[in-house]
Scaffold this active site. Structure first.
Site, PDB file in Angstrom:
ATOM      1  N   GLY A  48      13.868   5.278  -1.982  1.00 53.50           N
ATOM      2  CA  GLY A  48      12.989   6.362  -2.424  1.00 53.50           C
ATOM      3  C   GLY A  48      13.636   7.164  -3.547  1.00 53.50           C
ATOM      4  O   GLY A  48      14.803   6.944  -3.901  1.00 53.50           O
TER       5      GLY A  48
ATOM      6  N   ALA B 254      11.008   1.755   5.693  1.00 52.38           N
ATOM      7  CA  ALA B 254      11.193   0.367   6.133  1.00 52.38           C
ATOM      8  C   ALA B 254      11.699  -0.476   4.973  1.00 52.38           C
ATOM      9  O   ALA B 254      11.569  -0.088   3.811  1.00 52.38           O
ATOM     10  CB  ALA B 254       9.870  -0.212   6.624  1.00 52.38           C
TER      11      ALA B 254
ATOM     12  N   TYR C  77       9.867 -10.132   8.171  1.00 52.80           N
ATOM     13  CA  TYR C  77       9.274  -8.836   7.818  1.00 52.80           C
ATOM     14  C   TYR C  77       8.028  -8.567   8.665  1.00 52.80           C
ATOM     15  O   TYR C  77       7.899  -7.525   9.322  1.00 52.80           O
ATOM     16  CB  TYR C  77       8.931  -8.810   6.320  1.00 52.80           C
ATOM     17  CG  TYR C  77       8.021  -7.678   5.926  1.00 52.80           C
ATOM     18  CD1 TYR C  77       8.487  -6.372   5.916  1.00 52.80           C
ATOM     19  CD2 TYR C  77       6.688  -7.915   5.575  1.00 52.80           C
ATOM     20  CE1 TYR C  77       7.643  -5.325   5.562  1.00 52.80           C
ATOM     21  CE2 TYR C  77       5.846  -6.880   5.221  1.00 52.80           C
ATOM     22  CZ  TYR C  77       6.323  -5.594   5.212  1.00 52.80           C
ATOM     23  OH  TYR C  77       5.488  -4.565   4.878  1.00 52.80           O
TER      24      TYR C  77
ATOM     25  N   LYS D  60       7.298  -5.756  11.864  1.00 51.50           N
ATOM     26  CA  LYS D  60       6.173  -4.803  11.885  1.00 51.50           C
ATOM     27  C   LYS D  60       5.332  -4.992  13.152  1.00 51.50           C
ATOM     28  O   LYS D  60       4.844  -4.020  13.739  1.00 51.50           O
ATOM     29  CB  LYS D  60       5.314  -4.976  10.624  1.00 51.50           C
ATOM     30  CG  LYS D  60       6.022  -4.554   9.334  1.00 51.50           C
ATOM     31  CD  LYS D  60       6.034  -3.038   9.208  1.00 51.50           C
ATOM     32  CE  LYS D  60       6.669  -2.565   7.928  1.00 51.50           C
ATOM     33  NZ  LYS D  60       6.537  -1.123   7.714  1.00 51.50           N
TER      34      LYS D  60
ATOM     35  N   PHE E 114      -3.260  -3.937   3.098  1.00 55.04           N
ATOM     36  CA  PHE E 114      -3.299  -5.145   2.292  1.00 55.04           C
ATOM     37  C   PHE E 114      -2.384  -4.863   1.087  1.00 55.04           C
ATOM     38  O   PHE E 114      -1.305  -4.333   1.272  1.00 55.04           O
ATOM     39  CB  PHE E 114      -4.755  -5.561   2.017  1.00 55.04           C
ATOM     40  CG  PHE E 114      -5.317  -6.221   3.254  1.00 55.04           C
ATOM     41  CD1 PHE E 114      -5.516  -5.494   4.425  1.00 55.04           C
ATOM     42  CD2 PHE E 114      -5.527  -7.582   3.301  1.00 55.04           C
ATOM     43  CE1 PHE E 114      -5.925  -6.113   5.610  1.00 55.04           C
ATOM     44  CE2 PHE E 114      -5.939  -8.217   4.477  1.00 55.04           C
ATOM     45  CZ  PHE E 114      -6.140  -7.480   5.632  1.00 55.04           C
ATOM     46  N   ASN E 115      -2.754  -5.187  -0.149  1.00 49.33           N
ATOM     47  CA  ASN E 115      -1.773  -5.035  -1.234  1.00 49.33           C
ATOM     48  C   ASN E 115      -1.869  -3.661  -1.889  1.00 49.33           C
ATOM     49  O   ASN E 115      -2.780  -3.409  -2.689  1.00 49.33           O
ATOM     50  CB  ASN E 115      -1.968  -6.147  -2.269  1.00 49.33           C
ATOM     51  CG  ASN E 115      -1.435  -7.474  -1.755  1.00 49.33           C
ATOM     52  OD1 ASN E 115      -1.841  -7.940  -0.698  1.00 49.33           O
ATOM     53  ND2 ASN E 115      -0.514  -8.066  -2.484  1.00 49.33           N
TER      54      ASN E 115
ATOM     55  N   PHE F   7       2.950 -17.910  -9.563  1.00 50.43           N
ATOM     56  CA  PHE F   7       3.519 -18.757  -8.506  1.00 50.43           C
ATOM     57  C   PHE F   7       2.431 -19.649  -7.907  1.00 50.43           C
ATOM     58  O   PHE F   7       1.811 -19.289  -6.915  1.00 50.43           O
ATOM     59  CB  PHE F   7       4.163 -17.898  -7.418  1.00 50.43           C
ATOM     60  CG  PHE F   7       5.358 -17.112  -7.869  1.00 50.43           C
ATOM     61  CD1 PHE F   7       6.339 -17.702  -8.655  1.00 50.43           C
ATOM     62  CD2 PHE F   7       5.502 -15.777  -7.518  1.00 50.43           C
ATOM     63  CE1 PHE F   7       7.460 -16.978  -9.068  1.00 50.43           C
ATOM     64  CE2 PHE F   7       6.621 -15.047  -7.919  1.00 50.43           C
ATOM     65  CZ  PHE F   7       7.596 -15.651  -8.705  1.00 50.43           C
TER      66      PHE F   7
ATOM     67  N   GLY G 202       5.922 -19.002   1.549  1.00 48.13           N
ATOM     68  CA  GLY G 202       5.409 -17.947   2.430  1.00 48.13           C
ATOM     69  C   GLY G 202       4.167 -17.241   1.922  1.00 48.13           C
ATOM     70  O   GLY G 202       3.689 -16.312   2.577  1.00 48.13           O
TER      71      GLY G 202
HETATM   72  N1  UFG Z   1       2.788 -13.317  -7.801  1.00 48.72           N
HETATM   73  C1  UFG Z   1       2.942 -14.106  -8.915  1.00 48.72           C
HETATM   74  N2  UFG Z   1       3.948 -13.813  -9.781  1.00 48.72           N
HETATM   75  C2  UFG Z   1       4.806 -12.792  -9.589  1.00 48.72           C
HETATM   76  C3  UFG Z   1       4.643 -11.960  -8.441  1.00 48.72           C
HETATM   77  C4  UFG Z   1       3.617 -12.263  -7.565  1.00 48.72           C
HETATM   78  O1  UFG Z   1       2.196 -15.071  -9.112  1.00 48.72           O
HETATM   79  O2  UFG Z   1       5.713 -12.607 -10.417  1.00 48.72           O
HETATM   80  C5  UFG Z   1       1.702 -13.607  -6.873  1.00 48.72           C
HETATM   81  C6  UFG Z   1       2.183 -13.894  -5.468  1.00 48.72           C
HETATM   82  O3  UFG Z   1       2.507 -15.243  -5.323  1.00 48.72           O
HETATM   83  C7  UFG Z   1       0.976 -13.457  -4.629  1.00 48.72           C
HETATM   84  C8  UFG Z   1       0.342 -12.342  -5.466  1.00 48.72           C
HETATM   85  O4  UFG Z   1       0.886 -12.476  -6.780  1.00 48.72           O
HETATM   86  O5  UFG Z   1       0.077 -14.510  -4.558  1.00 48.72           O
HETATM   87  C9  UFG Z   1       0.673 -10.970  -4.949  1.00 48.72           C
HETATM   88  O6  UFG Z   1       2.086 -10.892  -4.776  1.00 48.72           O
HETATM   89  P1  UFG Z   1       2.853  -9.528  -4.466  1.00 48.72           P
HETATM   90  O7  UFG Z   1       4.315  -9.869  -4.411  1.00 48.72           O
HETATM   91  O8  UFG Z   1       2.414  -8.484  -5.413  1.00 48.72           O
HETATM   92  O9  UFG Z   1       2.330  -9.111  -3.041  1.00 48.72           O
HETATM   93  P2  UFG Z   1       2.345  -9.952  -1.686  1.00 48.72           P
HETATM   94  O10 UFG Z   1       0.923 -10.371  -1.452  1.00 48.72           O
HETATM   95  O11 UFG Z   1       3.361 -10.990  -1.622  1.00 48.72           O
HETATM   96  O12 UFG Z   1       2.907  -8.855  -0.704  1.00 48.72           O
HETATM   97  C10 UFG Z   1       2.125  -7.876  -0.148  1.00 48.72           C
HETATM   98  C11 UFG Z   1       2.975  -6.676   0.236  1.00 48.72           C
HETATM   99  C12 UFG Z   1       3.903  -7.064   1.356  1.00 48.72           C
HETATM  100  C13 UFG Z   1       3.119  -7.674   2.470  1.00 48.72           C
HETATM  101  C14 UFG Z   1       2.361  -8.863   1.960  1.00 48.72           C
HETATM  102  C15 UFG Z   1       1.536  -9.525   3.015  1.00 48.72           C
HETATM  103  O13 UFG Z   1       3.691  -6.228  -0.858  1.00 48.72           O
HETATM  104  O14 UFG Z   1       4.564  -5.914   1.806  1.00 48.72           O
HETATM  105  O15 UFG Z   1       1.489  -8.427   0.946  1.00 48.72           O
HETATM  106  O16 UFG Z   1       1.426 -10.880   2.702  1.00 48.72           O
HETATM  107  F1  UFG Z   1       3.931  -8.087   3.438  1.00 48.72           F
END
Ligand code: UFG
Length: 343
Positions: A49, A86, A152, A156, A180-181, A219, A295
């Site tokens: 933080g 967290a 993770y 939770k 969600f996001n 990705f 994942g």
């Molecule tokens: N992605 C890319 N390129 C990047 C970063 C992300 O293609 O450089 C994609 C990821 O593969 C994913 C999407 O963008 O498909 C969103 O990715 P984020 O990393 O922004 O978010 P996540 O969905 O992985 O993660 C979020 C929260 C987590 C939570 C998760 C649940 O940030 O805390 O959703 O799946 F656990």
């Protein structure tokens, strides 16, 4: 798109102790409590933080330090706790699960024990859609099986179970909004997302637009989705903050267990996010395709109306363009996070 009028938030009794209130979602929530005149004390170890994100009284305390925690509870006597503190990197939780069990599960147990030793009974805890694991049906409603695939998500879910048990045994009143996001930033540009390292899609895409990165890596483009890239439900951080106020008000009003999804119900693909950022920033934002990130489920979208039914909560700033624009305004004003620009 215009933002719909707010549904009035019921009043909250303070003081409220916000653990992790110097972080991204925490700092926005603290701001909303303050705007409503609710007394807030932030407890944060400042490991991720930012001091500059907090104007409320700040207690720099690690949740691992039970003596300090007891001292803060005795002095502040909180009428409620909102708990954001967290570790939250899915990938890191796979390589270093011990850290996640210690910082998430054990530290939350410390917090619950500090509450149990005093009169404080109401707690709102940040949970996540990652507790569902790979969706077996979409959209994800709260009754979807919770089978997390990462440490993770498992930590939770363990905490959700602890909360349920403390509610039954000790009369705790517990809420666990499952995000969600989380995305976007305060509309006045003073608060926003700053992680180090940054792994989230929207800030990374915007860092490319600002010239801080050469390109964005996508990705995987072979997912079973319309354009082959992953779909996520991006929810504005100010809407998340509003839900926490409502959740605490509901607990103080007598609700005992609230487990609700917080999403918009609409998903956007990685390509759609990049396209939106191109439109908002006017930058071409070069993209490169890479392997799938381990994942990542193909699609995570929130369903159902429970948050509205039990909290009167509806997301208001749902247009992806608005979410990306707010994040863009914050990043431009704070290119190196809270170390730069005015706060
Ligand atoms: N992605 C890319 N390129 C990047 C970063 C992300 O293609 O450089 C994609 C990821 O593969 C994913 C999407 O963008 O498909 C969103 O990715 P984020 O990393 O922004 O978010 P996540 O969905 O992985 O993660 C979020 C929260 C987590 C939570 C998760 C649940 O940030 O805390 O959703 O799946 F656990």
């Amino acid at each position: 798109m215009s933002t719909p009028a707010p549904i009035p938030t019921p009043s909250v009794r303070g003081p409220v102790l916000v653990c992790g209130g110097a972080g991204y979602i925490g700092s926005h929530t603290v701001r909303q409590f303050e705007e409503r005149g609710v007394e807030v004390v932030v407890l944060d170890d400042l490991s991720t933080g930012h001091r500059a994100a907090v104007r409320a009284p700040l207690e720099v305390v690690e949740l691992g330090n039970r003596d300090r925690l007891a001292e803060v509870f005795a002095r502040v006597r909180p009428a409620g706790v909102v708990h954001f503190a967290a570790k939250c990197y899915v990938g890191e939780s796979v390589t270093d699960p011990a850290r996640y069990y210690r910082e998430n599960v054990l530290c939350t147990w410390n917090l619950l024990e500090a509450m149990r030793a005093t009169e404080t009974r109401c707690i709102v805890f940040s949970s996540t859609c990652a507790t569902y694991g790979n969706p077996v049906k979409l959209p994800l409603t709260e009754d979807h099986p919770q089978v997390p695939i990462s440490p993770y998500g498992k930590t939770k879910l363990h905490i959700e179970h602890m909360l349920q048990d403390y509610a039954k045994a000790y009369g705790f009143r517990v809420a666990a909004p499952r995000y969600f996001n989380a995305a976007g930033a305060a509309r006045d540009g003073t608060l926003g997302e700053h992680h180090d390292p940054e792994t989230h899609l929207i800030p990374l895409v915007l860092q490319v637009a600002l010239g801080m990165r050469k390109e964005i890596t996508i990705f995987g483009e072979d997912y079973p989705t319309p354009d082959g890239t992953c779909i996520r439900d991006y929810i504005h951080v100010e809407d998340l903050a509003d839900a926490h106020l409502r959740a605490l008000a509901a607990l103080q009003g007598g609700a005992s267990e609230l487990f609700v999804n917080l999403g918009t119900g609409t998903g956007f693909s990685v390509r759609q996010v990049i396209e939106t950022a191109r439109k908002v920033t006017g930058h071409p934002i070069p993209a490169r395709i890479a392997e799938r990130r381990p994942g990542d489920p193909p699609e995570l979208v929130s369903g159902g109306t429970r948050a509205f039914d039990v909290l009167g909560w509806k997301p208001r700033r749902t247009a992806l363009e608005d979410i990306v624009r707010d994040a863009w305004n914050f990043l431009r004003a704070h290119p190196r996070g809270f170390d730069s620009g005015a706060t």
